[in-house]
Structures are given as structure tokens and as C-alpha cells.
Design a protein around this motif. Structure first.
Motif, mmCIF file in Angstrom:
data_model
loop_
_atom_site.group_PDB
_atom_site.id
_atom_site.type_symbol
_atom_site.label_atom_id
_atom_site.label_comp_id
_atom_site.label_asym_id
_atom_site.label_seq_id
_atom_site.Cartn_x
_atom_site.Cartn_y
_atom_site.Cartn_z
ATOM 1 N N LYS A 1 5.041 6.828 8.223
ATOM 2 C CA LYS A 1 3.182 8.032 7.942
ATOM 3 C C LYS A 1 2.780 7.258 7.002
ATOM 4 C CE LYS A 1 4.209 11.677 10.635
ATOM 5 N NZ LYS A 1 3.269 12.318 11.208
ATOM 6 N N GLN A 2 3.967 6.420 5.890
ATOM 7 C CA GLN A 2 3.110 5.768 5.171
ATOM 8 C C GLN A 2 2.705 4.485 5.165
ATOM 9 O OE1 GLN A 2 5.391 6.419 1.869
ATOM 10 N NE2 GLN A 2 4.887 8.197 0.343
ATOM 11 N N GLY B 1 0.863 -0.801 -0.105
ATOM 12 C CA GLY B 1 0.239 0.087 -0.124
ATOM 13 C C GLY B 1 0.654 1.177 -0.568
ATOM 14 N N ALA B 2 1.940 1.089 -0.105
ATOM 15 C CA ALA B 2 2.896 2.151 0.148
ATOM 16 C C ALA B 2 2.933 3.276 -1.778
ATOM 17 C CB ALA B 2 3.778 1.666 0.372
ATOM 18 N N THR B 3 2.155 2.624 -2.373
ATOM 19 C CA THR B 3 2.002 3.354 -3.765
ATOM 20 C C THR B 3 1.461 4.619 -3.415
ATOM 21 O OG1 THR B 3 0.637 1.664 -4.214
ATOM 22 C CG2 THR B 3 2.453 1.558 -4.815
ATOM 23 N N ALA B 4 0.781 4.721 -2.690
ATOM 24 C CA ALA B 4 0.037 6.275 -2.356
ATOM 25 C C ALA B 4 0.575 6.683 -1.308
ATOM 26 C CB ALA B 4 -1.693 5.639 -1.893
ATOM 27 N N VAL B 5 0.296 8.173 -1.423
ATOM 28 C CA VAL B 5 1.238 8.997 -1.205
ATOM 29 C C VAL B 5 0.781 9.753 -0.032
ATOM 30 C CG1 VAL B 5 2.083 11.478 -0.947
ATOM 31 C CG2 VAL B 5 2.369 9.908 -3.109
ATOM 32 N N VAL B 6 0.566 9.678 1.671
ATOM 33 C CA VAL B 6 0.085 9.944 2.556
ATOM 34 C C VAL B 6 -0.618 11.800 2.282
ATOM 35 C CG1 VAL B 6 0.295 10.667 4.854
ATOM 36 C CG2 VAL B 6 1.591 8.416 4.049
ATOM 37 N N GLN C 1 3.880 18.375 4.318
ATOM 38 C CA GLN C 1 3.868 18.738 3.275
ATOM 39 C C GLN C 1 4.417 16.946 2.961
ATOM 40 O OE1 GLN C 1 1.402 21.405 1.499
ATOM 41 N NE2 GLN C 1 1.216 20.901 2.897
ATOM 42 N N TYR C 2 3.764 16.299 3.187
ATOM 43 C CA TYR C 2 4.434 14.606 2.413
ATOM 44 C C TYR C 2 4.313 14.770 1.224
ATOM 45 C CZ TYR C 2 2.582 14.192 7.377
ATOM 46 O OH TYR C 2 2.910 14.422 9.319
ATOM 47 N N ALA C 3 3.150 15.035 0.231
ATOM 48 C CA ALA C 3 3.064 14.289 -1.063
ATOM 49 C C ALA C 3 4.185 14.695 -1.769
ATOM 50 C CB ALA C 3 1.841 15.120 -1.787
ATOM 51 N N ARG C 4 4.947 16.660 -1.244
ATOM 52 C CA ARG C 4 6.225 17.090 -1.507
ATOM 53 C C ARG C 4 6.717 16.779 -1.040
ATOM 54 N NH1 ARG C 4 5.113 23.940 -1.275
ATOM 55 N NH2 ARG C 4 5.581 23.172 0.906
ATOM 56 N N ASP D 1 7.557 -0.319 5.054
ATOM 57 C CA ASP D 1 8.222 -1.212 5.016
ATOM 58 C C ASP D 1 10.089 -0.757 5.021
ATOM 59 O OD1 ASP D 1 7.946 -3.559 7.436
ATOM 60 O OD2 ASP D 1 6.514 -3.934 5.243
ATOM 61 N N ALA D 2 10.111 0.211 3.656
ATOM 62 C CA ALA D 2 10.784 0.985 3.274
ATOM 63 C C ALA D 2 12.222 1.796 4.713
ATOM 64 C CB ALA D 2 10.852 2.573 2.802
ATOM 65 N N ALA D 3 10.520 1.731 5.846
ATOM 66 C CA ALA D 3 10.856 2.594 7.466
ATOM 67 C C ALA D 3 12.377 2.091 7.785
ATOM 68 C CB ALA D 3 9.853 2.868 8.323
#
Length: 425
Positions: free
Chosen positions: A203-204, A104-109, A156-159, A207-209
């Protein structure tokens, strides 16, 4: 919100939307009504086949299960099958981080439904496929990282997601082309860019964290700067905690805190923040004595050393200590003890929108656990006022869905749910 509680909230929201009673769901899935109640409250863990049975009966799409896990599929697997070996966890993380499972991480928070498809940033993939970049003057690199940190603090997570891969690539190229003290400073810049990536991945619920925090810590150790090591260690501990390894997270945080020279204001402030994160990590593992002990130690450390702006996205202030105390008491299952803390909490004194939104989130969870739907909604509205992108995160959408489909009718909840993505079509 832990994985069990968030999956439970999703099940409850879907049940209420379908107008089923707990007894009806239990009968269909082989559980009693009281057991369904415990599952929905996160107090009873179910295995993966049973979770799929609930999801099928309630018509919950697999994508919703992935989006509601914390973080990503790692905790969903923990909910499903109990503890795995370290080797199995490592294999699973490699699969996730190389994009076999995006979780599900493909969506920007925070992206709106219309814009989410236009500008997704999958950190699971991006961190392994950094763009080509040239070295840049160190002052320019430092300023770009500072600007990225401001984006994070302003939610501003998307940016931020758009600029981070290129920023990390530039920091890597600058570090590789440098020598001497400039290389050390470049390592510090690289560490902080990876810290931001770990923050965003958290935030997303990605597991990339894990990989971002690990790389941040490696660069921080190369820089030789204790503050940077503390920043990166905190992120790695958060990734550990969110995958169910609370005890290991507490050990890492307390060890790093012990290694810092707390006689200096900067490192003392870092130590305060590590202890706060350690307290919450212990609380998620239901270790009350350790959690409260670390909280008290953090408060004493905070009183000895003034807050130092710019060290973390978390400031070492009394207001922040109070906010953490609320989250710790929520995690320990004693939200009633947090009410008096919330009464004295002055959220407006927090310096960033991200921290203010997080504090109101903890207050919302406290009132929700106490069964006060109206106060829960009031706190969620404050989250939205501070940071509209925050209320679209899976954990808060689950909380909103619980209000929407709960027994108490609250004016404005349906409209709130619609604009934050919590309304089930």
C-alpha cells in the motif's frame, strides 16, 4: 496502475496544471505531441534522463516522482532504464531496504497532511530495527495479530503501521522461546504478521514488501501449514509483479497452487486466491491467454469450494472473481470488455472496507480508460466513502489529478482533490 501509467498520469496532471499543450511540452523536451500523448497514457516508455527533462520543464519535484513509482524506486528505475540484471536489482533492493533511499515510504498511507509528520512508520527501516520484545502467551499473540488484520481490512493503515514492528518483534521472541507444536503455531503467527507487513508495504509502494514477504514465506514453511505458505507466496508474487517481474510472479503462484491439495475447502479457497493473483500478474505482463485462463480456472475452483473467512484479506467469492476480472481486463487494455462485468458487480457484498475500496478503484480505472470522467469521479467518491485512507494513495491521487486538470469540468473534483492531496499547490 502500472509504473508507466502512473508516471504518465503525473506528467499529464502537471502539464494541465501549467496550462501547457502536449505540443508545447513535446517541443521543449524533443518529442512530438503524439509521443507526449503516448507517454502520458503509459504506452510509451522513456529513459531516466528524458523523464528528468520532463520533470524539470513541468516543475515536478523528485519526491513526487518517487512517490508515484510502483513500487517505490524499483519500478521507476525500470521505467528509466529498462531491465537490469538480477545482481543489480538485488543491490538496489538492499540499498532501499536499509534506508539509503526511502522511496517515499516515510509517509504513512492515508495520514492527513497535519498528522503525517507526527506518526510516520518507515517499514524499510523498521523491519531491520525491530524493538525489543518479550515472548507472550500464544493465544494473546494470535488475538493481537487478528486485531491487526482487522485494522488492515478496515483500512486503518496508520494505526497498523504503528503496531506492526512491535507485533513482529513479539512474534519473533515467542517463536524463538518455543518448542514442538507451540513453535509451529508461533511460526504461523510470525508468518501472518509479516504478511500484514507486506500488505501494508505494498500500500505504501515500499520495497519493504520484498523483505516482509520473504520472511513471511520462510516462517510459513517452518510452520508446515499449507494455508500460511499460500498467503506468504501471494505476497512475494505481488512484490515480484510490482517490480516488473510478472512472468516470475505467475510461475511462483501457479506452482504454489499446484502444490496445494484442492480437495479441502481451506486449501481450495487458498488456491482460488493464488490463481486470481496469478491472472492479474499475467495481465500486467500483457499475457492475455494466460490471464484469462487463470481467471476461468479460479472461477471453477471457487464454485467447487465455499469461501473460507479469515484465510486472506481477499475472499474467494464470485464477487471477488468479478472484481479481479475487471482489474485483469483493465490491465490488458480492454476496459470495454469489463463494463458488463462492472454492471453485475455487487461491491456491497464484499466483507471488508479494503476490498470494497479496491473494487471501486478498479471500476474508476475502467471508466477513466474509457474516457468517462464523470463515472470515474463517481467511483472515486465511492472509494472515499468506503476507505478515506485509500484515496490518498499515490495511484489514486494521480487519477484524481487527471480529472482535476482534464478537459471535462466536474463539480466537486477540486474539493475532492484538495482533501485527498491531489491538488497541486
Amino acid at each position: 496502475m502500472g509504473a508507466d501509467a502512473e508516471i504518465g498520469a503525473l506528467l499529464r496532471g502537471a502539464r494541465c496544471a501549467a496550462r501547457y499543450t502536449q505540443a508545447q511540452v513535446g517541443k521543449a523536451c524533443g518529442y512530438s505531441a503524439s509521443a507526449v500523448s503516448r507517454i502520458e497514457s503509459g504506452k510509451l516508455r522513456i529513459d531516466y534522463p528524458t523523464l528528468l527533462k520532463f520533470a524539470a520543464f513541468l516543475r515536478i519535484a523528485p519526491e513526487q516522482l518517487r512517490a508515484s513509482a510502483v513500487p517505490g524506486m524499483t519500478n521507476l528505475a525500470t521505467v528509466a532504464g529498462g531491465c537490469r540484471s538480477d545482481e543489480e536489482d538485488e543491490v538496489r533492493r538492499r540499498e532501499l531496504l536499509t534506508g539509503v533511499v526511502a522511496a517515499g515510504a516515510t509517509a504513512v498511507v492515508g495520514a492527513s497532511p497535519a498528522s503525517a509528520a507526527a506518526a510516520p512508520v518507515n517499514l524499510d527501516v523498521a523491519l531491520f530495527r525491530l524493538p525489543q520484545a518479550e515472548p507472550m502467551p500464544l493465544p494473546q499473540l494470535v488475538e493481537q495479530i487478528a486485531a491487526a488484520r482487522r485494522d488492515y481490512c478496515a483500512t486503518q493503515y496508520a494505526r497498523l503501521g504503528q503496531v506492526l514492528p512491535g507485533l513482529i518483534a513479539s512474534a519473533t521472541a515467542t517463536r524463538d522461546a518455543s518448542t514442538g507444536w507451540i513453535r509451529q503455531e508461533a511460526d504461523l503467527a510470525l508468518a501472518r504478521s509479516y504478511v500484514l507487513a507486506a500488505e501494508l508495504a505494498t500500500k505504501q509502494h515500499s520495497d519493504a514488501a520484498w523483505v516482509a514477504a520473504d520472511r513471511a514465506l520462510a516462517a510459513a514453511r517452518c510452520s508446515g501449514i499449507p494455508v500460511a505458505v499460500g498467503e506468504a507466496s501471494r505476497q512475494l508474487a505481488i512484490a515480484m509483479r510490482r517490480s516488473g517481474r510478472s512472468t516470475a510472479a505467475v510461475h511462483l503462484l501457479t506452482k504454489e497452487a499446484e502444490d496445494l491439495d484442492a480437495s479441502h475447502d481451506h486449501t481450495g479457497a487458498v488456491r482460488t486466491t493464488l490463481l486470481l493473483t496469478g491472472a492479474y500478474s499475467a495481465a500486467t505482463g500483457r499475457d492475455r491467454s494466460t490471464a484469462l485462463s487463470l481467471l476461468d480456472e479460479a472461477e471453477q475452483e471457487m464454485e467447487r469450494h465455499p469461501a473460507v473467512p479469515g484465510l486472506f484479506t481477499v475472499e474467494a467469492t464470485r464477487t471477488q472473481v468479478d472484481a479481479y476480472r475487471i482489474s485483469v481486463l483493465n490491465a490488458l487494455g480492454t476496459p470495454d470488455e469489463a463494463v458488463k462485468v462492472a454492471a453485475r458487480l455487487n461491491v456491497d457484498r464484499m466483507p471488508t472496507a479494503e476490498r470494497r475500496a479496491r473494487a471501486w478503484t478498479d471500476v474508476a480505472r475502467m471508466w477513466n480508460a474509457l474516457g468517462d470522467s464523470k463515472q470515474t469521479f463517481a467511483a472515486l467518491r465511492r472509494v472515499e466513502q468506503e476507505a478515506p485512507q485509500e484515496v490518498r494513495r499515490p495511484a489514486l491521487r494521480a487519477l484524481t489529478a487527471g480529472l482535476l486538470y482534464g478537459p471535462t469540468r466536474i463539480e466537486g473534483v477540486r474539493e475532492f482533490a484538495a482533501r485527498t492531496g491531489a491538488l497541486v499547490a
